[in-house]
Scaffold this motif. Sequence first.
Motif, PDB file in Angstrom:
ATOM      1  N   UNK A 371     -15.305   6.235   6.035  1.00 17.60           N
ATOM      2  CA  UNK A 371     -15.697   5.332   4.958  1.00 17.60           C
ATOM      3  C   UNK A 371     -17.185   5.425   4.663  1.00 17.60           C
ATOM      4  N   UNK A 372     -17.508   5.227   3.369  1.00 19.33           N
ATOM      5  CA  UNK A 372     -18.887   5.275   2.907  1.00 19.33           C
ATOM      6  C   UNK A 372     -19.308   3.899   2.405  1.00 19.33           C
ATOM      7  N   UNK A 373     -20.575   3.567   2.601  1.00 20.51           N
ATOM      8  CA  UNK A 373     -21.127   2.322   2.094  1.00 20.51           C
ATOM      9  C   UNK A 373     -22.337   2.610   1.228  1.00 20.51           C
ATOM     10  N   UNK A 374     -22.583   1.733   0.246  1.00 24.13           N
ATOM     11  CA  UNK A 374     -23.721   1.945  -0.655  1.00 24.13           C
ATOM     12  C   UNK A 374     -25.026   1.662   0.077  1.00 24.13           C
ATOM     13  N   UNK A 375     -25.996   2.545  -0.101  1.00 26.00           N
ATOM     14  CA  UNK A 375     -27.286   2.389   0.571  1.00 26.00           C
ATOM     15  C   UNK A 375     -28.115   1.345  -0.163  1.00 26.00           C
ATOM     16  N   UNK A 376     -28.641   0.416   0.549  1.00 27.61           N
ATOM     17  CA  UNK A 376     -29.391  -0.696  -0.028  1.00 27.61           C
ATOM     18  C   UNK A 376     -30.562  -0.179  -0.874  1.00 27.61           C
ATOM     19  N   UNK A 377     -30.653  -0.723  -2.093  1.00 29.43           N
ATOM     20  CA  UNK A 377     -31.751  -0.359  -2.976  1.00 29.43           C
ATOM     21  C   UNK A 377     -31.422   0.757  -3.947  1.00 29.43           C
ATOM     22  N   UNK A 378     -30.203   1.304  -3.852  1.00 28.54           N
ATOM     23  CA  UNK A 378     -29.809   2.400  -4.735  1.00 28.54           C
ATOM     24  C   UNK A 378     -28.446   2.099  -5.357  1.00 28.54           C
ATOM     25  N   UNK A 379     -28.190   2.759  -6.472  1.00 27.82           N
ATOM     26  CA  UNK A 379     -26.921   2.503  -7.161  1.00 27.82           C
ATOM     27  C   UNK A 379     -25.908   3.617  -6.983  1.00 27.82           C
ATOM     28  N   UNK A 380     -26.335   4.821  -6.639  1.00 26.24           N
ATOM     29  CA  UNK A 380     -25.385   5.932  -6.533  1.00 26.24           C
ATOM     30  C   UNK A 380     -25.432   6.630  -5.173  1.00 26.24           C
ATOM     31  N   UNK A 381     -26.272   6.149  -4.260  1.00 28.64           N
ATOM     32  CA  UNK A 381     -26.377   6.771  -2.936  1.00 28.64           C
ATOM     33  C   UNK A 381     -25.520   6.030  -1.920  1.00 28.64           C
ATOM     34  N   UNK A 382     -24.723   6.798  -1.167  1.00 26.53           N
ATOM     35  CA  UNK A 382     -23.804   6.229  -0.183  1.00 26.53           C
ATOM     36  C   UNK A 382     -23.971   6.952   1.143  1.00 26.53           C
ATOM     37  N   UNK A 383     -23.834   6.184   2.228  1.00 27.63           N
ATOM     38  CA  UNK A 383     -23.919   6.759   3.560  1.00 27.63           C
ATOM     39  C   UNK A 383     -22.701   6.403   4.383  1.00 27.63           C
ATOM     40  N   UNK A 384     -22.525   7.079   5.502  1.00 28.63           N
ATOM     41  CA  UNK A 384     -21.372   6.842   6.377  1.00 28.63           C
ATOM     42  C   UNK A 384     -21.479   5.495   7.070  1.00 28.63           C
ATOM     43  N   UNK A 385     -20.353   4.818   7.169  1.00 29.58           N
ATOM     44  CA  UNK A 385     -20.266   3.529   7.844  1.00 29.58           C
ATOM     45  C   UNK A 385     -19.755   3.750   9.266  1.00 29.58           C
ATOM     46  N   UNK A 386     -20.275   2.974  10.203  1.00 28.40           N
ATOM     47  CA  UNK A 386     -19.824   3.029  11.603  1.00 28.40           C
ATOM     48  C   UNK A 386     -19.914   4.442  12.182  1.00 28.40           C
ATOM     49  N   UNK A 387     -20.995   5.126  11.805  1.00 28.26           N
ATOM     50  CA  UNK A 387     -21.215   6.455  12.379  1.00 28.26           C
ATOM     51  C   UNK A 387     -20.208   7.491  11.939  1.00 28.26           C
ATOM     52  N   UNK A 388     -19.512   7.230  10.850  1.00 27.09           N
ATOM     53  CA  UNK A 388     -18.533   8.209  10.369  1.00 27.09           C
ATOM     54  C   UNK A 388     -17.233   8.180  11.140  1.00 27.09           C
ATOM     55  N   UNK A 389     -16.845   6.988  11.591  1.00 31.81           N
ATOM     56  CA  UNK A 389     -15.597   6.842  12.353  1.00 31.81           C
ATOM     57  C   UNK A 389     -14.409   7.408  11.562  1.00 31.81           C
ATOM     58  N   UNK A 390     -13.569   8.193  12.222  1.00 31.74           N
ATOM     59  CA  UNK A 390     -12.449   8.866  11.568  1.00 31.74           C
ATOM     60  C   UNK A 390     -11.241   7.943  11.441  1.00 31.74           C
ATOM     61  N   UNK A 391     -10.690   7.874  10.238  1.00 32.68           N
ATOM     62  CA  UNK A 391      -9.493   7.091   9.951  1.00 32.68           C
ATOM     63  C   UNK A 391      -8.472   8.025   9.325  1.00 32.68           C
ATOM     64  N   UNK A 392      -7.201   7.889   9.705  1.00 37.04           N
ATOM     65  CA  UNK A 392      -6.147   8.732   9.155  1.00 37.04           C
ATOM     66  C   UNK A 392      -5.357   7.963   8.099  1.00 37.04           C
ATOM     67  N   UNK A 393      -5.261   8.554   6.912  1.00 41.00           N
ATOM     68  CA  UNK A 393      -4.392   8.016   5.862  1.00 41.00           C
ATOM     69  C   UNK A 393      -3.135   8.868   5.865  1.00 41.00           C
ATOM     70  N   UNK A 394      -1.982   8.296   6.220  1.00 41.63           N
ATOM     71  CA  UNK A 394      -0.755   9.084   6.370  1.00 41.63           C
ATOM     72  C   UNK A 394      -0.214   9.579   5.030  1.00 41.63           C
ATOM     73  N   UNK A 395       0.782  10.442   5.111  1.00 38.26           N
ATOM     74  CA  UNK A 395       1.402  11.022   3.917  1.00 38.26           C
ATOM     75  C   UNK A 395       1.932   9.935   2.993  1.00 38.26           C
ATOM     76  N   UNK A 396       2.550   8.910   3.561  1.00 40.64           N
ATOM     77  CA  UNK A 396       3.137   7.854   2.736  1.00 40.64           C
ATOM     78  C   UNK A 396       2.068   7.036   2.009  1.00 40.64           C
ATOM     79  N   UNK A 397       0.802   7.254   2.350  1.00 36.76           N
ATOM     80  CA  UNK A 397      -0.277   6.534   1.688  1.00 36.76           C
ATOM     81  C   UNK A 397      -1.036   7.376   0.672  1.00 36.76           C
ATOM     82  N   UNK A 398      -0.439   8.476   0.202  1.00 37.63           N
ATOM     83  CA  UNK A 398      -1.181   9.374  -0.694  1.00 37.63           C
ATOM     84  C   UNK A 398      -1.549   8.703  -2.011  1.00 37.63           C
ATOM     85  N   UNK A 399      -0.747   7.719  -2.472  1.00 41.14           N
ATOM     86  CA  UNK A 399      -1.080   7.034  -3.719  1.00 41.14           C
ATOM     87  C   UNK A 399      -2.195   6.009  -3.525  1.00 41.14           C
TER      88      UNK A 399
END
Length: 445
Positions: A371-399
Motif C-alpha cells: 500500500x501507498x500513502x500520500x506524502x505530506x505536503x504534496x499532491x501527487x507524491x506517494x510513498x510505501x506504508x508500513x515499510x512496504x508490507x506485502x499483501x496478497x489480493x487473491x484471484x477472486x478479488x481481481x475486480x
Amino acid sequence: MALCRIKRARRAKDLAVEKMERKDFSTAKQLAMIAKKLNPDLEDIAQIILICDVHCSCSDKKEADEDWYKILGLDPMADEASVKRHYNKMALSLHPDKNQFPGSVDAFGLICRAKAVLVDNEERRLYDSRRRAKVLEKTRNCFGGFSGFVNDDKPGFSKFQNSGFEGFGNGPGPVDRGSSSAVKPGKHKLLGHERNKKAFLRFSDMKNLEYSDSELNDFEEGRAKMGFGPGQIWAVYDTLDAMPRFYALINNVTFSDEFKVNITWLEPCPENAKEKKWLCNGFPASCGKFRLGESENINDHAIFSHLVNSKKGISLYEVYPRKGETWAIFKNWKMNWCLDSDRCSNMREFEFEFVEILSDYSCDCGVSVAFLGKIKGFSTLFGLINGGEEIVIPVKGKFRFSHRVLSFQMTSPNGNSRFFELDPASLPANLNTFSEISTISGIFN
C-alpha cells in the motif's frame, strides 16, 4: 422473358408506392429494390428508393434522436464540403416540385434539417457530443446494465452513469475534478491540465477540467500523439468517474491534417456468475479477459490515458496488474456491492487506495501488493506504508482493481527512501481525504 421481367418490375414498383402511402417505407424499399433488380432502367425507381432510404434512416421518434449523418448517407468524419455535396445531390431528387411520390415532402424536410445541423459548426459540435454518448450508452445496456456477454453479437460496456456530461468527443472522457493547492517545489509543466481543459472547452455543456499538475515528471510525453501505432492497446477514460478503465485496440492512425485513429473497443468477459452479476449492474472491470467489440473513428487525443500492458490470446486479450506498476484499488471493496441498491446508484462515489504491484498476476494465486500513502505536503507524491508490507489480493478479488495509475518511481538522494509520483489525471479529486505519511527529507536537496 424480357417483357415478363418488365411487367414484374412495374408490379413491384406499384406495390412499393402503395406501401409508401401507408408509411411502410421498409417494405417499400424492399419492393423497390426488387423492381430495380428486375429492370434497372425503370422510370423513377431511384427517386422511390431515395425516399425510402431517408425514412428508414429516420428514428420515427423526436428530432433529438435523429442520426443526421445516416439520413444524408455520410460518414461522421465527413467535412462540410461533403455534407453540402451529398445534400445537393439528394435535394435534386427529393424536392417536392420534382418528386410527387408519398413521403417526398417529409424526406426533403429531413435532409434540409440534417444539412442545417451539419454545416453549422456550433450545432454540429454539440450534436456530435450528444450522438456519441447515445451510441455508447446503447451498446452498453444489458437489462439496464452491461451487454458485452449476452448471447448476441452486440458489444457492450458498463452503463453510463449520471456523470454530469453527455459524452466526450468520440468516446468516454474525464470529468470535472478539484485542483490542489499543495506546494509544488522545483520546475513542473502545466501539461495534463491544459491537454484536457482544451478538449473540454470544445463542449459548452461540460465543465472545465481541473486537477493537480504533476510536480516532478512529465506524464504527457508518454501519451504524445506520435506514440500511437497499430496493434497497441490504450486505456481510455471511463464515463463513470473519469478513471482510465476502458480499453481500445488501435487499428490505424492518421496524422495528415489532424489526429485521427480507428479503434476497436475491448469488452470485459465474465468468467463466472458473480462476475456476470457485477458487470450486469454496471460496475467497471479493468482487470481480466477482454474480447473485441465495436470499432469506430476517434479524433480526440485527450480521451487516451496510457499504453496498456496486455497479453493476446487466440480470441481474447488479457489485462492484469504487472510487477512494478501502480494501481488504484477500491476501498472497502466487496464483490456483493452489485447486490446493494444504494451502492449501485452511487457508483461515482468510489473511494480508492493505491498500491505498488510486487508480483505479476497469477491465475492461481492472485497478486502481491504494497500500500501507498500520500506524502505530506504534496499532491501527487506517494510513498510505501508500513515499510512496504506485502499483501496478497487473491484471484477472486481481481475486480477490486479499479485502474492502473501511471507513475514514476524515484529514490531520495540519500537512497534511504523510495517513492512514486502518480499521474494526476488518474487520481480522484478528494486527495485531501487520504491518510498522509511524513515528508521524505532530502528529496529536493
